[in-house]
Design a protein around this motif. Structure first.
Motif, PDB file in Angstrom:
ATOM      1  N   CYS A 142       0.863  -1.179   0.000  1.00  0.00           N
ATOM      2  CA  CYS A 142       0.000   0.000   0.000  1.00  0.00           C
ATOM      3  C   CYS A 142       0.905   1.237   0.000  1.00  0.00           C
ATOM      4  CB  CYS A 142      -0.906   0.018   1.231  1.00  0.00           C
ATOM      5  SG  CYS A 142      -2.063  -1.373   1.326  1.00  0.00           S
ATOM      6  N   GLY A 144       0.302   3.762   4.350  1.00  0.00           N
ATOM      7  CA  GLY A 144      -0.195   2.790   5.318  1.00  0.00           C
ATOM      8  C   GLY A 144      -1.370   3.321   6.108  1.00  0.00           C
ATOM      9  N   ALA A 175       3.671  -4.119   8.392  1.00  0.00           N
ATOM     10  CA  ALA A 175       3.556  -3.417   7.116  1.00  0.00           C
ATOM     11  C   ALA A 175       4.620  -3.977   6.177  1.00  0.00           C
ATOM     12  CB  ALA A 175       3.765  -1.917   7.308  1.00  0.00           C
ATOM     13  N   GLY A 234       6.317  -3.681   2.282  1.00  0.00           N
ATOM     14  CA  GLY A 234       6.444  -2.857   1.091  1.00  0.00           C
ATOM     15  C   GLY A 234       6.439  -3.696  -0.168  1.00  0.00           C
ATOM     16  N   PHE A 238       7.536   4.434  -1.709  1.00  0.00           N
ATOM     17  CA  PHE A 238       6.418   4.376  -0.782  1.00  0.00           C
ATOM     18  C   PHE A 238       6.408   5.636   0.063  1.00  0.00           C
ATOM     19  CE2 PHE A 238       7.218  -0.088  -1.661  1.00  0.00           C
ATOM     20  CZ  PHE A 238       5.933  -0.627  -1.772  1.00  0.00           C
ATOM     21  N   GLN A 278       4.445   4.790   6.275  1.00  0.00           N
ATOM     22  CA  GLN A 278       3.431   3.767   6.527  1.00  0.00           C
ATOM     23  C   GLN A 278       2.615   4.018   7.786  1.00  0.00           C
ATOM     24  OE1 GLN A 278       2.770   1.015   4.232  1.00  0.00           O
ATOM     25  NE2 GLN A 278       3.721   2.730   3.163  1.00  0.00           N
ATOM     26  N   PHE A 321       8.217  -3.500  10.036  1.00  0.00           N
ATOM     27  CA  PHE A 321       8.308  -2.856   8.729  1.00  0.00           C
ATOM     28  C   PHE A 321       9.228  -3.710   7.856  1.00  0.00           C
ATOM     29  CE2 PHE A 321       7.610   0.584  11.808  1.00  0.00           C
ATOM     30  CZ  PHE A 321       6.486   1.205  11.266  1.00  0.00           C
ATOM     31  N   PHE A 373      10.898  -1.939   2.768  1.00  0.00           N
ATOM     32  CA  PHE A 373      10.651  -0.561   2.350  1.00  0.00           C
ATOM     33  C   PHE A 373      11.923   0.137   1.866  1.00  0.00           C
ATOM     34  CE2 PHE A 373       6.908  -1.364   4.957  1.00  0.00           C
ATOM     35  CZ  PHE A 373       5.912  -0.897   4.119  1.00  0.00           C
ATOM     36  N   VAL A 402       9.542   5.200   7.057  1.00  0.00           N
ATOM     37  CA  VAL A 402       8.318   4.445   7.343  1.00  0.00           C
ATOM     38  C   VAL A 402       7.410   5.110   8.372  1.00  0.00           C
ATOM     39  CG1 VAL A 402       9.306   2.231   6.668  1.00  0.00           C
ATOM     40  CG2 VAL A 402       9.559   3.015   9.031  1.00  0.00           C
TER      41      VAL A 402
END
Length: 378
Positions: free
Chosen positions: A199, A202, A223, A225, A237, A240, A256, A259, A264
């Motif tokens: 996403c 986040g 989360a 990535g 990204f 998040q 995480f 990513f 983040v």
């Protein structure tokens, strides 16, 4: 071909009050020219159940529920929506703004439980909780095991839910949504045992004001990535977890993964302190975003999983706060120029209130210390 325009629902139930054991089970609704199911003016004591309902290609919302809390508000006799699936909503060709972005499940009242429902390919919110009218400020009574795939927003919590007991969203999953979760203003919302994958954004708190001392707003959350190992360090990204500019946020046991160089966490546009513990970073090299309007938050590391030392802090690099006990990390180009400080340096936020003359409040503040000088935006 029937043009896609706002129209009557396929199934509409109005003023569903005090009706015991009403059940809609194992039904299918396909290719509608309006919303699929609308339950309007639902009240406490309804004891209704929607179970194993399949909705496919609706022009408008899949299931819309509105109602009023009524007297004697309690968790007894709630409407329960369980095991339903929403596959693809279609926007109307004319109508109001929301007719162009219908939701899979739209909830205008809190007197419901949503259990094990799934949404795919929705142009609006997969699950939208936005109390209106007398239900404004109501919390939801149950949200567990739901998932959203390929939606604009996986879960949207609108309105303003202030005070009251905690509203807990558990076991939620979002995949390939533009935004996994957007929370406009819910002071005691908690996201527990949940995850989102690929996403771009986040979870975002817009104007929530947490109650200081509450259990963590994020607990046992993951989360992820990029799923493509070849582009972990090139995929783009946004942060998040994005906090509103209010004190009281806490993260516990948050993972995480993949990513790359993307920051983040985003601390909001004001100086707040965010408590963190049990953080894990897998192929994720940048912990916090510090580019404007972020950079003001102070992340307090309770157990050493952010800075490497329990009691340490991480925050934006402003020049004047470059204490010898802090390491400079990141870069301006990477949007993550930051300081990681050991527990020996005490970091606290400072606010300047009611300046005289008042126009000073609109000016940048020049701050100097032994370590440097910087201008802080108002």
């Amino acid at each position: 071909t029937i043009p896609r325009r706002p129209a009557m629902a396929c199934l509409g139930i109005n003023a569903h009050q005090r009706a015991l054991a009403s059940i809609i089970r194992r039904c299918a609704v396909h290719d509608t020219v309006g919303p699929a199911i609308v339950l309007d003016n639902v009240g406490f004591g309804s004891q209704a159940l929607l179970e194993d309902v399949l909705l496919h290609r609706t022009t408008g919302d899949g299931i819309l529920v509105s109602g009023n809390p009524g007297p004697g508000s309690s968790a007894d006799g709630l409407l329960e929506i369980r095991g339903c699936s929403m596959l693809y909503t279609l926007p109307s060709v004319v109508g109001l703004a929301r007719d162009f972005r219908p939701s899979g499940f739209l909830l205008r009242t809190g007197i419901t439980r949503w259990i094990q429902n799934h949404v795919v390919g929705v142009t609006g919110g997969g699950f939208e909780f936005d109390p209106r009218g007398l239900a404004l400020g109501e919390k939801i009574y149950g949200f567990d095991g739901n998932s959203a795939h390929d939606c604009r927003i996986g879960l949207y919590i609108g309105g303003a839910i202030r005070g009251g007991g905690s509203t807990i969203f558990t076991n939620f999953e979002a995949f390939s949504c533009d935004v996994a979760v957007r929370i406009r203003a819910c002071d005691r919302c908690r996201l527990v045992n949940s995850s989102w994958v690929e996403c771009p954004v986040g979870v975002e708190h817009v104007d929530s004001m947490p109650t200081v001392g509450d259990p963590p707003q994020f607990e046992n959350v993951m989360a992820v990535g990029s799923r493509n190992l070849n582009n972990i360090y090139t995929a783009k990204f946004e942060p998040q977890i994005i906090f509103s500019p209010s004190e009281g946020f806490e993260l516990k046991d948050v993972f995480f993964i993949n990513f790359g160089y993307n920051p983040v966490m985003h601390g909001g546009a004001r100086v707040i302190t965010v408590k963190v513990s049990g953080l894990s970073f897998v192929s994720s090299l940048s912990q916090i975003m510090t580019a404007a309007p972020a950079g003001y938050a102070i992340f307090k590391d309770l157990d050493g999983t952010l800075t490497g030392e329990a009691g340490g802090h991480m925050l934006g690099d402003w020049g004047f706060n470059r204490h010898p006990a802090c390491k400079i990390l990141g870069s301006v180009d990477g949007r993550d120029l930051r300081l990681s400080c050991t527990p020996e340096v005490l970091i606290r936020r400072v606010e300047v209130g009611s300046p005289d003359p008042a126009w000073l409040a609109e000016q940048a503040l020049k701050v100097s210390s032994l370590y440097g000088t910087a201008f802080v935006a108002p």
